[in-house]
Design an enzyme around this catalytic site. Structure first.
Site, PDB file in Angstrom:
ATOM      1  N   GLU A 173       0.818  -1.229   0.000  1.00  0.00           N
ATOM      2  CA  GLU A 173       0.000   0.000   0.000  1.00  0.00           C
ATOM      3  C   GLU A 173       0.848   1.273   0.000  1.00  0.00           C
ATOM      4  O   GLU A 173       0.656   2.162   0.829  1.00  0.00           O
ATOM      5  CB  GLU A 173      -0.964  -0.004   1.193  1.00  0.00           C
ATOM      6  CG  GLU A 173      -1.997  -1.105   1.095  1.00  0.00           C
ATOM      7  CD  GLU A 173      -3.135  -1.018   2.114  1.00  0.00           C
ATOM      8  OE1 GLU A 173      -3.019  -0.251   3.094  1.00  0.00           O
ATOM      9  OE2 GLU A 173      -4.139  -1.735   1.920  1.00  0.00           O
ATOM     10  N   GLU A 292      -5.610  -8.172  -0.636  1.00  0.00           N
ATOM     11  CA  GLU A 292      -6.348  -7.885   0.605  1.00  0.00           C
ATOM     12  C   GLU A 292      -7.793  -7.637   0.234  1.00  0.00           C
ATOM     13  O   GLU A 292      -8.081  -6.728  -0.564  1.00  0.00           O
ATOM     14  CB  GLU A 292      -5.773  -6.674   1.342  1.00  0.00           C
ATOM     15  CG  GLU A 292      -4.436  -6.936   1.988  1.00  0.00           C
ATOM     16  CD  GLU A 292      -3.959  -5.793   2.891  1.00  0.00           C
ATOM     17  OE1 GLU A 292      -4.801  -5.103   3.501  1.00  0.00           O
ATOM     18  OE2 GLU A 292      -2.735  -5.602   2.949  1.00  0.00           O
TER      19      GLU A 292
END
Ligand code: AHR
Length: 512
Positions: A173, A292
């Site tokens: 991320e 995710e």
């Protein structure tokens, strides 16, 4: 009764189902590792300190690849801390989750835990506070057989044979301002490209995942993917997607349609990747690692994060969401979305596995139990084999605030030519209506003709709201919610199946 109709033909396929779609994720976060999978004092602990009751549930869940060790955690992680004699491993501050990391579980322990399930290890390297050199060190330690400083250190630490890790995430991320080492798409793309090239020089067989957006709601969504892929297209195999969904302000209608957003997310990233492919006149196709995904009540749980310069607890209770039936129906629908895109989503990781936004919960010294979300995952993982069939679906629509008019029913079918078995996964998003669902499925004969053969039997399993869509499994009532056999299923004319779908429900139909 409203009706919906699915037509599938095994001659029209989306693509093969990669087992990596049924991956999960274990992060050093809260009680996922410590007091989750690992609790040496627990009555069921094995000699390595891992809970056997959790191992049994993970087996039942049917997970393939497991991503490790983070997540936000990895962006401050020094992998060397987690190997070697346990008593010499340092305690470190984990800035991502404001906790203390004891490093009592590391690469060796986690890898040997995975052997219980024959699961594949997927590692993430730290591109937050670290860079190419440390990624290379970890790769050498993991994948080089022997005869170098780091491979020999691995052997001295008890593991003569390499870990042989194929899948590697290039950071985590990196588009998120919360991430240690967060940077612009341009800067991250350059670092990821350099690191990927170097990693391939060391081990050309690695499969590399570059960071896409942390959600389709990020202000940089789309341009992040384009810029990063322009920098890394030739160097990587996958781009990641991350998505979490929650019911916001009582808008259950929109929440139940969350998979509409996942469809949009995947299709947008595919379009962006293919745009860069065209720009670069490349033959290569970049696929998606949806590494995710889940339901996560992110705003509720954020309030629990520890704070304060003198307060860095070990394994605090963080992100311990309790999942309802409604959550499980949305969750099952997210799996349907992943399957519908099996041609381009080649890997996915349910975030996470134990205690932290997880299908499995544990109590220290006490039991382990299945959350509502456990069931759609375990059943889909068990039944979805072979290929995904192109779904031709007719359904009424209903209005949502977030996504406009969306289909009441969403469904996908899979077919395994080797066994002749098929499966259909379907959700009814209506809060009020039972849906009369009809499936027309044309199965080819063993001789490859287009003749339809008989469906011998169809067994439907439904997870539904009954009287309380917020019903959940808890420590006090761990078996409150479970799927049940749906006795309304029937086979007609050897190729037609009908079944009633209760309001707010997820159903799997196993076809033999
Ligand atoms: O899964 C929980 C967290 O969600 C992960 O650490 C991070 O990557 C994401 O924001």
């Amino acid at each position: 009764m409203p009706i919906a109709h699915l037509t599938v033909d095994p001659h029209f396929t989306v693509g093969p189902i990669n087992r990596r779609l049924f991956g999960s994720f274990v992060e050093h976060l809260g009680r996922c590792v410590y007091d989750g999978i690992y609790e040496p004092s627990h009555p069921t602990a094995n000699p390595e300190g891992f809970r056997q009751d959790v191992i049994e549930l993970v087996k039942e869940l049917g997970v393939s690849t497991i991503r490790y060790p983070g997540g936000n955690f990895v962006s401050g992680f020094r992998w060397e801390d987690s190997v070697g004699p346990k008593e010499e491993r340092p305690r470190r501050l984990d800035l991502a989750w404001h906790s203390t990391e004891t490093n009592q579980v590391g690469l060796h322990e986690f890898s040997s835990w995975l052997e219980n399930f024959d699961s594949e290890l997927m590692l993430a390297v730290n591109l937050g506070t670290r860079g190419t050199a440390e990624a290379l060190d970890l790769l050498e330690y993991s994948n080089i057989a022997n005869g170098t400083e780091l491979s020999d250190r691995r052997a001295a630490n008890g593991r003569p044979e390499p870990f042989g890790v194929s899948m590697w995430c290039l950071g985590n991320e990196m588009d998120g301002p919360w991430q240690l080492g967060h940077r612009s798409a341009e800067d991250y793309g350059k670092l990821a490209s350099r690191t990927a090239k170097a990693m391939r020089q060391l081990d050309p067989s690695v499969e590399l995942v570059v960071c896409g957006s942390s959600s389709a709601k990020m202000p940089t969504f789309g341009s992040w993917e384009r810029t990063v892929l322009e920098q890394t297209y030739d160097d990587v195999d996958y781009i990641s997607c991350h998505a979490y969904y929650e019911e916001v302000k009582g808008d259950l209608n929109s929440f139940l349609a969350s998979a509409v957003n996942m469809d949009y997310f995947i299709e947008s990233v595919v379009a962006t990747a293919d745009h860069v492919k065209a720009e670069l006149a490349s033959d290569k196709v970049i696929n998606i690692s949806f590494d995710e995904w889940n339901v996560w009540y992110i705003n509720r749980v954020a309030a629990n994060a520890p704070t304060g310069i003198d307060n860095w607890p070990v394994a605090p209770r963080l992100l311990e969401d309790v999942y309802s039936v409604a959550d499980a129906v949305v969750f099952g629908n997210l799996l349907i979305s992943l399957l519908k895109h099996a041609d381009r989503v080649h890997s996915a990781s349910l975030a996470q596995l134990v205690n932290v936004i997880a299908p499995i919960m544990t109590e220290p010294g006490g039991p382990a139990w299945r959350q509502t979300t456990f069931f759609p995952f375990s059943i889909t993982s068990e039944l979805a084999k072979g290929v995904v069939l192109v779904p031709r679906l007719d359904s009424d629509n209903y209005p949502t605030e977030a996504y406009g008019n969306v289909p009441v029913v969403d469904a996908v079918a899979t077919y395994d030519e080797a066994t002749g078995k098929a499966a259909v996964f379907v959700v009814n998003r209506s809060q009020t209506d039972t849906i009369d669902f009809r499936i027309d499925i044309a199965l080819p004969s063993a001789y490859g003709s287009t003749d339809t053969i008989s469906i011998d039997s169809a067994v439907a399993t439904t997870l539904s709201a009954d009287n309380d869509i917020y019903a959940a499994n808890t420590l006090d009532n761990p078996n409150h919610v479970a799927p049940h056999l749906n006795s309304t299923v029937s086979v007609k004319d050897t190729s037609v199946i009908t079944v009633s779908l209760p309001p707010v429900s997820w159903t799997a139909i196993a076809i033999n």
